[in-house]
Design a protein around this motif. Sequence first.
Motif, PDB file in Angstrom:
ATOM      1  N   VAL A   1       0.868  -1.186   0.000  1.00  0.00           N
ATOM      2  CA  VAL A   1       0.000   0.000   0.000  1.00  0.00           C
ATOM      3  C   VAL A   1       0.905   1.238   0.000  1.00  0.00           C
ATOM      4  N   ARG A   2       0.608   2.182  -0.911  1.00  0.00           N
ATOM      5  CA  ARG A   2       1.396   3.427  -0.977  1.00  0.00           C
ATOM      6  C   ARG A   2       0.428   4.606  -0.848  1.00  0.00           C
ATOM      7  N   ASP A   3       0.661   5.428   0.140  1.00  0.00           N
ATOM      8  CA  ASP A   3      -0.158   6.629   0.350  1.00  0.00           C
ATOM      9  C   ASP A   3       0.693   7.864   0.089  1.00  0.00           C
ATOM     10  N   GLN A   4       0.201   8.735  -0.740  1.00  0.00           N
ATOM     11  CA  GLN A   4       0.922   9.968  -1.041  1.00  0.00           C
ATOM     12  C   GLN A   4      -0.029  11.132  -0.795  1.00  0.00           C
ATOM     13  N   VAL A   5       0.352  12.020   0.121  1.00  0.00           N
ATOM     14  CA  VAL A   5      -0.488  13.190   0.400  1.00  0.00           C
ATOM     15  C   VAL A   5      -0.121  14.288  -0.592  1.00  0.00           C
TER      16      VAL A   5
ATOM     17  N   GLY B   1       3.138  17.658  -1.441  1.00  0.00           N
ATOM     18  CA  GLY B   1       4.509  17.419  -1.008  1.00  0.00           C
ATOM     19  C   GLY B   1       4.657  16.546   0.217  1.00  0.00           C
ATOM     20  N   GLY B   2       3.613  15.841   0.634  1.00  0.00           N
ATOM     21  CA  GLY B   2       3.746  14.942   1.765  1.00  0.00           C
ATOM     22  C   GLY B   2       4.633  13.745   1.417  1.00  0.00           C
ATOM     23  N   ASP B   3       5.137  13.117   2.448  1.00  0.00           N
ATOM     24  CA  ASP B   3       6.003  11.964   2.226  1.00  0.00           C
ATOM     25  C   ASP B   3       5.184  10.789   1.688  1.00  0.00           C
ATOM     26  N   LEU B   4       5.859   9.948   0.915  1.00  0.00           N
ATOM     27  CA  LEU B   4       5.230   8.710   0.460  1.00  0.00           C
ATOM     28  C   LEU B   4       5.305   7.698   1.601  1.00  0.00           C
TER      29      LEU B   4
ATOM     30  N   TYR C   1      -9.266   5.433   6.122  1.00  0.00           N
ATOM     31  CA  TYR C   1      -8.856   6.626   5.390  1.00  0.00           C
ATOM     32  C   TYR C   1      -8.153   7.582   6.348  1.00  0.00           C
ATOM     33  N   ARG C   2      -6.910   7.281   6.613  1.00  0.00           N
ATOM     34  CA  ARG C   2      -6.112   8.104   7.507  1.00  0.00           C
ATOM     35  C   ARG C   2      -4.764   8.380   6.869  1.00  0.00           C
ATOM     36  N   ALA C   3      -4.157   9.472   7.268  1.00  0.00           N
ATOM     37  CA  ALA C   3      -2.820   9.810   6.786  1.00  0.00           C
ATOM     38  C   ALA C   3      -2.161  10.692   7.834  1.00  0.00           C
ATOM     39  N   PRO C   4      -0.833  10.792   7.785  1.00  0.00           N
ATOM     40  CA  PRO C   4      -0.147  11.589   8.818  1.00  0.00           C
ATOM     41  C   PRO C   4      -0.496  13.066   8.744  1.00  0.00           C
ATOM     42  N   THR C   5      -0.790  13.560   7.549  1.00  0.00           N
ATOM     43  CA  THR C   5      -1.129  14.982   7.429  1.00  0.00           C
ATOM     44  C   THR C   5      -2.469  15.133   6.725  1.00  0.00           C
ATOM     45  N   ASN C   6      -3.057  16.317   6.864  1.00  0.00           N
ATOM     46  CA  ASN C   6      -4.372  16.557   6.280  1.00  0.00           C
ATOM     47  C   ASN C   6      -4.248  16.908   4.801  1.00  0.00           C
ATOM     48  N   GLY C   7      -5.326  16.621   4.061  1.00  0.00           N
ATOM     49  CA  GLY C   7      -5.349  16.966   2.641  1.00  0.00           C
ATOM     50  C   GLY C   7      -5.743  15.772   1.797  1.00  0.00           C
TER      51      GLY C   7
END
Lengths: 299, 696
Positions: B262-266, B269-272, B288-294
Motif C-alpha cells: 500500500v502506498r499513500d501519497q499526500v 509534497g507529503g512523504d510517500l 482513510y487516515r494519513a499523517p497529514t491533512n489533505g
Amino acid sequence: MPEPLLHIDAELIAGSRDLLLLAQSVVEGYAHGLHRSPCAGSSQEFSSYRAFLPGDPPQRIDWKVYGRTDNLFVREFEQETNLRGYLFLDASRSMDFGDGAGHKFVYGRLLCAVLAVLLQRQQDAPGLALFGRGQEIPTEDWWPPSTRRSHLEHLVYHLEDQVADGTHDHLGGLSELVDECHRRSLAAFITDGLVDPEELKNVLSQLGMRGTKVILFHLLAREELEPTFEDEVVLVDQETGAERAADGAAYAGLYSENLARIRGHIEQVCHDTETEYCFLPTDQPLDDALRRFLLLRSG
Amino acid sequence: MMFSLVMIQPWFAVAGLASVGLAIWMHLYQRAASRRMPISSLRLVPETPPVARNRRKIQHWLLFLLRTLGVILLGAAFARPGPSTGNFSLTGGREAVVFVLDRSGSMAMGTTEGPSVWEEALDLVRKRLVELHPQSRVQLVCFPPTETGEDWVSPSAMRKVVAGLTPSLAEGHPLGALREAAEALARFRSDMPESLDVIGDLQRLGWDEIDTLTLPEELRVRVSQVGYPEAANRGLSLRVRGRDQLRRGAVVAYGGPSALVVRDQVDGGGDLVEWENPLPDDVLELPYRAPTNGWVRREVAFLQASDGLAEDDRLFDTFYVTPEIPVYLLEPHPEREAFLQTTFFLQQALRPTEGEAAEDSRFLPRMVPLDEAVGALLDLDDREAVVVIPPLANWPVGLPAAVEKTVRKGNGVVFFAGPELQPQDYTEDWATLLPVRLGNVLSFDRSLTLPPIGETHPIWGGLSEALRRRLRKAPLKKRFALEPVAGAEVTARYADDVPLVTLRPVGSGRSLFVNTSPNRAWGDWPAEGALFVPTIHMLMSTVVTSTPQLLRNSPGAGIVGVPFDIRVDPARANVPLRAGELTLQVDAQGWIRNLLFDRTGFFEIQTEEGLAVRPVAVNVPPGESQREFYAPAILQRQLEARRRASDSDGNAPTISLASESGWWRWILTALAVVWLIEPWLALGRDRPTVRKGVES
C-alpha cells in the motif's frame, strides 16, 4: 427304501438350541420302546433311592432313612462300565461347509453328541477330542471319558459352543493322545477325510494295536458330492485361503474322479487298519451311523 | 437448413468414449475375480485344472454392451449435446456480415505465449474478412462502442478499420451491440445472405440479458471465442464500507499472492508512506487516515509481478483527510470517578481504544467541567467543533448564550435527554437552540423499537445491515413527549412516530436533540459498544457541516467506462474545471456529475488556470477483471433461439442460458434405465452355485 427313523433337518436343529436335548431326543427316538433300566451296581457312584421290594438284599436298606421315616428304602448305585468311548471330531475349517442341517460341522457335532448320549445310556464313558486346530490338542478340547452324568452335560455344552475354525489339515497331537487311551475301548472318528492320509493311517493303526474298535464317519456335504460348476471360477480353499482358477465347464468330470479317488484312499486306509468305514453324506439320516456304531460296540 | 450436433463440453464425450476401455477391461480382466467359489479344500480338485486364466474373451456380451452404453451415455450427458441448425458455412458469394467484436477490459488480457487476447480477436476478424467475397458488405459493431460508428464497407476497407482498433478497459455489454447489429441488417435491405459473427472472450458479464433480443429470421449466426482459457488472472477491486467519519476502503483481491503493498501519497509534497500488508480472507480494509491533512492518493498493488491484465493488479483510491474534530463534552460531575460521569460513554465512544472505529475516528473528545464551560466556549476558535450538552439540572449563567454564539459561528451542538433535565427550565433558557418543545417523561416497561432503518437513512444508513437491525431494537426505555419547533427537521423517529433525533439549523451551525440519555439512565444502549460507537459517530457527523467534512465523505474512486459523481469544494460551483481533455461543471452543492474515464490511474481535476482541485482514481471494472466464461456453443444456440423466435408470432421465448438443450434429460433417463438393469443382470450372472455354509 424304509422310512428313516432319525430325521436330521434344519427345522429340527433350529427348533432346539439345546444340543444335549436334541441328542437325547434323537437317541430316544432311535431306541423307541426301550427304557433305561439302571441295574444296581457296586460302584461308589450313588444313583438314587427307591422303595424296598421283596427280594432286595437287606444289606442295601438305608437304616438311617428308616429311622427317620419308618419306611424301608434301598440305595442304588450306578454300575461302572468297562468300556470307554472316544469321540474324535474334526474341527478344521474344511468342516465349515454346507448349507443348513447339511453343514458338515453342524452335522458332525450333532453326531458326536448323539454318540455321547448313546454311550452314556449304555453305561459307557464317553470322551471327546477336537482336532485340526493346531500342532497339539489343547486341554480345553480334550475331555477324557467319564460316566458322571455331569460329564456328559459339560461335554455336550462345550460341543455346543464350538465352530470349525482350525487351519490344520493334520491330526495334531492325536497320536500322543491315543497313547493315553484305555485298551478296551471304542473310538469314533468324525471327519470329512480332508486330512493328511498318512497321519490318519498311523493314528488308526495305533488305535488298532491297542485293541480299540474304531469307526470312521466320513462326512461330505451334498454340494461337495455334486457341485455345479459354471464358467470360470476361482476356487477358494476354506482352510488355507489358497485360490485356484478353474474352468467349471471342463472340470466337473475331473472333480468326480478326484473325489472318488480320495474316498477310495480313505476306505483303503480303514481297511488296512481294520477300521470300520462309514460314509455319511450330511443330508442322510443318522440311522445308519448309529446302527453301525452299536454293532461295533456289541461286536 | 442443415442439421448438426453441437456439444457444450465435448471433452466429456471424449472421456465417455475413452471409458469404454474401462468396460472392456472389466469384462476381460475382472470377470474371474468376481466369481469366487468357496470349497472345503483344494484337495478335492485336481492338481492341474484345465483352465487358462490368461485366455481373455468377452463372455457376457449383453452385460458388456450395457455397461459400455452406460459410460457412453454418462459422457454424452456431461457433454450436453444439442442440435445446431445454424450451420455457418461460407457461401462463396456476396454476403452482408456484421462483426460484433468484444473490446471490453478482459480483451486487453495478455497471454503467457503468443498474441494477446485482443490480437487474437483481430487476427480472427482479418481471417474472416479474407474469406469473404470481395463484393461482400461488412459492418463492425463493438462493445463497448467505439467513438466513431462504422458503416457498411467492403472487406478490404474493413481490414483498415480493424487495424486502428484498440481495446477498452470498460465493461462490455453485448446486448446493445447485438441490437445495433440487428438494426443495421434490417436497414441494409439487400438480397445478400446475412450473417452475424460474434467474436470475443465470452465473459459472463452482460450475456445474461440476451433473452430480450430478437434477431432477423434468415440470419446466420456464428460465435467464436478467443483467449480462453489459457490466460490466468488475478485482480484487485475496491469497495467503500461505512459512512461519514467511519468510511474505509475495502480492497478485494482474488487469484493473487497473499500480500499487498500500500502506498499513500499526500498531495502538496507529503512523504510517500509505503507498507506491506498480508491479505486476511481476500479482503483488506484500509482506514482513510494519513499523517497529514489533505488529499491522499492511495495505490494498492500485489507484492509480486503482475499478470496478463496489469491494469487490475493495481488499485487506485483517493480520499480527503480532515483535521480531527474537537467535541466538547460538558460534564456536570467532573469530580466523580470517570465511569460515573454523565458523559463517560460518549468519551469512550468518540475515541474508542479498540475495534475498527479506533483507527477511523476523526473526533477528538474533550471533557469540559460544567463550571468552566462558559470560558472555554467563548475562547473557542474552531469552525467545525461539536458541543455536547448532557441532561443538566442546572447550568452556569451565560452558558446558553456562549453555546449559541459558538453554534452560530458554524459549530454544532448536541443535546441529550435524561432524568436530570427539567423541561420547563430548558424551554426558558435554551429556546433559541433547542430543536424541540419538551413535554412529560414517558416510561415503558419494554424497550422501545425504531422503524426499519434503510440504507438511505439520513443518519444511520451507512451502518451494516446487521447493525441497522440491532439499532431497531436498541434498549431504550424512557423518552420525552415532544414536538419539533418551526424550522426543525426530525431525522429519526421511534416506531410510534415520536421524534428520536431532531435537527435545527442555527446560524451557520446546527443543533441536534437526541431523545434519550447519553448514559444508562434511560436504557442500556450506551453499554452495547459495538452498536453505540458507530451510531454516535454518525450522529455527531450530522452536525458537522464544514467543507473538509463534505469532501471527506465523498467517494474518490470510479471505474473505467461507468459514469460517476465526485464532490469538490462548493466554493467552486459554476467554475469550469478540467480533467485532462474533459471539461467539467460543478453544481451548487459542489458535485461534478457523470465523470467518465477510459483508462485507469489517477487523474487531476484542475481549474482553467491549472490549480489542483482534487485527484480522482479510476480502476478496472471488477466484472471485467474476474474471468468466467460461457461456452461458445451455448451462446450460439441462444442466439439461434432468438432468431427462431421471430419465425412465429414474434414473441421471444424465455430460454435460460443454462438450459440450452433438453437432450441431456433424455440421456440421463436412458442412463438411469441402464443402471437399473445392470445390477439385475450382473447379480443374476454372479449368483453362486455353491455357497459357503451357515454356522448354526
